[in-house]
Design a protein around this motif. Structure first.
Motif, PDB file in Angstrom:
ATOM      1  N   ILE A 258      44.053  73.002  47.943  1.00  0.00           N
ATOM      2  CA  ILE A 258      44.631  71.787  48.506  1.00  0.00           C
ATOM      3  C   ILE A 258      43.868  71.341  49.746  1.00  0.00           C
ATOM      4  CG2 ILE A 258      46.695  70.907  49.699  1.00  0.00           C
ATOM      5  CD1 ILE A 258      48.350  72.493  47.662  1.00  0.00           C
ATOM      6  N   GLU A 259      43.490  72.288  50.560  1.00  0.00           N
ATOM      7  CA  GLU A 259      42.747  71.946  51.779  1.00  0.00           C
ATOM      8  C   GLU A 259      41.417  71.274  51.436  1.00  0.00           C
ATOM      9  OE1 GLU A 259      42.121  71.301  55.629  1.00  0.00           O
ATOM     10  OE2 GLU A 259      43.960  72.152  54.777  1.00  0.00           O
ATOM     11  N   ARG A 260      40.770  71.723  50.371  1.00  0.00           N
ATOM     12  CA  ARG A 260      39.496  71.112  49.961  1.00  0.00           C
ATOM     13  C   ARG A 260      39.686  69.681  49.498  1.00  0.00           C
ATOM     14  NH1 ARG A 260      38.637  75.910  46.881  1.00  0.00           N
ATOM     15  NH2 ARG A 260      38.902  74.665  44.985  1.00  0.00           N
ATOM     16  N   ARG A 261      40.850  69.392  48.916  1.00  0.00           N
ATOM     17  CA  ARG A 261      41.065  68.083  48.302  1.00  0.00           C
ATOM     18  C   ARG A 261      41.672  67.040  49.253  1.00  0.00           C
ATOM     19  NH1 ARG A 261      40.866  67.852  42.733  1.00  0.00           N
ATOM     20  NH2 ARG A 261      40.592  65.652  43.286  1.00  0.00           N
ATOM     21  N   ARG A 262      42.180  67.466  50.374  1.00  0.00           N
ATOM     22  CA  ARG A 262      42.959  66.562  51.237  1.00  0.00           C
ATOM     23  C   ARG A 262      42.162  65.337  51.700  1.00  0.00           C
ATOM     24  NH1 ARG A 262      45.783  68.866  56.076  1.00  0.00           N
ATOM     25  NH2 ARG A 262      47.505  67.457  55.565  1.00  0.00           N
ATOM     26  N   LYS A 263      40.928  65.553  52.044  1.00  0.00           N
ATOM     27  CA  LYS A 263      40.125  64.452  52.609  1.00  0.00           C
ATOM     28  C   LYS A 263      39.748  63.399  51.577  1.00  0.00           C
ATOM     29  CE  LYS A 263      35.744  67.006  52.110  1.00  0.00           C
ATOM     30  NZ  LYS A 263      36.344  68.237  51.559  1.00  0.00           N
ATOM     31  N   GLU A 264      39.965  63.680  50.283  1.00  0.00           N
ATOM     32  CA  GLU A 264      39.582  62.734  49.234  1.00  0.00           C
ATOM     33  C   GLU A 264      40.555  61.569  49.095  1.00  0.00           C
ATOM     34  OE1 GLU A 264      39.044  64.794  45.578  1.00  0.00           O
ATOM     35  OE2 GLU A 264      37.940  66.464  46.494  1.00  0.00           O
ATOM     36  N   PHE A 265      41.770  61.720  49.633  1.00  0.00           N
ATOM     37  CA  PHE A 265      42.797  60.709  49.438  1.00  0.00           C
ATOM     38  C   PHE A 265      42.790  59.699  50.580  1.00  0.00           C
ATOM     39  CE2 PHE A 265      44.045  64.130  46.724  1.00  0.00           C
ATOM     40  CZ  PHE A 265      44.671  63.525  45.647  1.00  0.00           C
ATOM     41  N   LYS A 266      42.791  58.420  50.197  1.00  0.00           N
ATOM     42  CA  LYS A 266      42.715  57.355  51.194  1.00  0.00           C
ATOM     43  C   LYS A 266      44.083  57.049  51.810  1.00  0.00           C
ATOM     44  CE  LYS A 266      38.815  55.110  48.869  1.00  0.00           C
ATOM     45  NZ  LYS A 266      38.351  53.878  48.161  1.00  0.00           N
ATOM     46  N   THR A 267      45.105  56.948  50.969  1.00  0.00           N
ATOM     47  CA  THR A 267      46.428  56.553  51.460  1.00  0.00           C
ATOM     48  C   THR A 267      47.428  57.697  51.463  1.00  0.00           C
ATOM     49  OG1 THR A 267      47.112  55.831  49.239  1.00  0.00           O
ATOM     50  CG2 THR A 267      46.118  54.178  50.680  1.00  0.00           C
ATOM     51  N   ALA A 268      47.291  58.626  50.550  1.00  0.00           N
ATOM     52  CA  ALA A 268      48.281  59.699  50.421  1.00  0.00           C
ATOM     53  C   ALA A 268      47.911  60.891  51.298  1.00  0.00           C
ATOM     54  CB  ALA A 268      48.381  60.153  48.967  1.00  0.00           C
ATOM     55  N   ARG A 269      48.942  61.557  51.830  1.00  0.00           N
ATOM     56  CA  ARG A 269      48.746  62.831  52.503  1.00  0.00           C
ATOM     57  C   ARG A 269      49.098  63.944  51.525  1.00  0.00           C
ATOM     58  NH1 ARG A 269      48.354  62.738  58.165  1.00  0.00           N
ATOM     59  NH2 ARG A 269      47.869  64.948  57.847  1.00  0.00           N
TER      60      ARG A 269
END
Length: 442
Positions: A258-269
């Motif tokens: 999840i930590e690796r993927r977090r920065k990929e989302f523009k609007t969602a946390r």
């Protein structure tokens, strides 16, 4: 002609309290009354009720009191409405028709309160209370109402986006219609928060990546995504779930993914739940991990919110009392294993002298570790052990475990007091309430 009175079984709009000085109080409404109509219209839920009363001015209301119909005039706009209902839904909750393989209601033991066995999937409870719904039981008229009345935000249990996997998880081929509804809601600018209940070996790893990819690419506008481990009770009759459970190693892998993927989302946390951090043995993340804490009711950020609230409460009171230390004697608090994890994070036992009394859950099993599901029988055992081994003479019990002073297994708080011969006191699950209790019972 007397107005027709609806039967109580047909109308659940019972008023449980009326604030003194409110417009409801001034109109003559009393606790126990049943609200039947507002300006000639029958409200289905509190949404209708507040909408009908939203315009300032005089409103004609019809109530039932002890079997008699009474017309009253209620004036809004000059004071708060001030009436609270026994339930926010008057016409019965929308029930879930899914057959989810992990449904916690199906895992409940027998003999509990009947309302615990109700499987709700009601968009109104999602809007009003933050309940997660699947969108598989939404009718066209419900969808129109959500959009027309701007019932936002809503909270959706998604779990996966792969069609075959969704059908398997939800136990119905109709589960994929919910994805179309989600797109429609997002297009209409309805805020939606997503929950993914994760099962090891089923919708985790590569399947979790696919779900996150789809959410990122096809469902832009989702506000937050919370990933939580599946709840597993020892009462599971299907005996399917144990293989879906996460241990410390697999929980750490989920957190890392999840930590690796977090920065990929523009609007969602994107968040891992507090429980994943607890199972993995990691410490509670800092506040900046949670942003504006959009999924507190889903157990995401509750631990950090409590810790920071406690630190602020301590700082504020010590400034007022010239740094006087709290040293309660003979005081303990019964808490779940996960609650103990949080309280140890603030070094509560060491700094204050309060005894932590962890409660093993023998009703649901060791994988259920939240305070809200602590059975009274196990609370009594933990309190007894504290009195015997640590000299505890007063015990605090978190209010979230109680409903009208009864635990989920029906044990009454007074029964524990009587059998143990010690004070057993209910305390709200907020840092401020706990701090006040420590000072009061020093």
């Amino acid at each position: 002609m007397m107005p027709k009175i609806m039967k109580k079984k047909e109308l659940k709009a019972q008023i449980c309290s009326v604030d003194e000085g409110s417009s409801g109080y001034d109109s003559g409404i009393l606790p126990g009354d049943f609200l039947l109509r507002v300006d000639g219209k029958t409200p289905r839920d509190v949404i209708d009720c507040y909408n009908l009363l939203s315009a300032d001015g005089e409103h004609q209301i019809l109530i039932e009191r002890r079997g008699k119909a009474i017309n009253l005039m209620l004036r809004t706009g000059e004071a708060p409405l001030g009436i609270q209902f026994e339930t926010p839904v008057f016409d019965g909750v929308i029930k879930c028709n899914n057959r989810c393989i992990f449904c916690f209601v199906d895992q409940l033991p027998g003999g509990l309160s009947p309302e615990l066995y109700v499987k709700d999937d009601d968009y109104r409870l999602s809007f009003l209370c933050g309940n997660f719904i699947t969108l598989t039981n939404i009718r066209n008229r419900d969808l129109k109402r959500i959009i027309g009345m701007r019932l936002s935000p809503l909270y959706m249990s998604l779990h996966a986006t792969d069609p075959a996997l969704r059908a398997k998880i939800f136990g119905t081929k109709h589960s994929n219609n919910a994805l179309k509804l989600l797109k429609r809601l997002l297009k209409e600018k309805i805020d939606v928060h997503i929950q993914i209940v994760l099962m090891k070996g089923l919708n985790d790893a590569a399947m979790l990546d696919k779900t996150l990819d789809d959410l990122k690419d096809e469902f832009e506008g989702v506000k937050s995504i919370g990933v939580v481990p599946v709840g597993i009770s020892k009462c599971d009759k299907k005996r399917l779930l144990e293989r879906f459970a996460f241990d410390s190693e697999s929980s750490a892998e989920v957190i890392e993914r999840i930590e690796r993927r977090r920065k990929e989302f523009k609007t969602a946390r994107l968040f891992a739940s507090d429980e994943f951090f607890y199972i993995s043995g990691e410490s509670v993340p800092h506040a900046d991990y949670y942003g504006d804490f959009p999924q507190l009711e889903n157990g995401i950020g509750l631990a950090r919110s409590f810790i920071d609230g406690w630190n602020q409460a301590v700082k504020t009171v010590r400034e007022r009392t010239k740094n006087k230390e709290i040293k309660p004697e003979g005081l303990g608090i019964v808490t779940s294993p996960m609650g103990e994890w949080v309280l140890k994070e603030i070094l509560l036992e060491k700094r204050s002298g309060l005894h932590l009394l962890p409660c093993k859950n023998n009703l649901f099993g060791e994988r259920v570790n939240v305070c809200g599901l602590m059975p009274g029988k196990d609370v009594k055992e933990a309190a007894c052990k504290g009195a015997r081994d640590k000299g505890v003479s007063k015990v605090l019990v978190p209010s979230v475990a109680l409903s009208k002073e009864r635990f989920i297994d029906g044990v009454h708080l007074q029964e524990i007091r009587r059998e143990l011969g010690i004070e057993v006191l209910e305390v709200e699950c907020t840092p401020e309430s706990l701090f006040r209790a420590l000072r009061e019972y020093m």
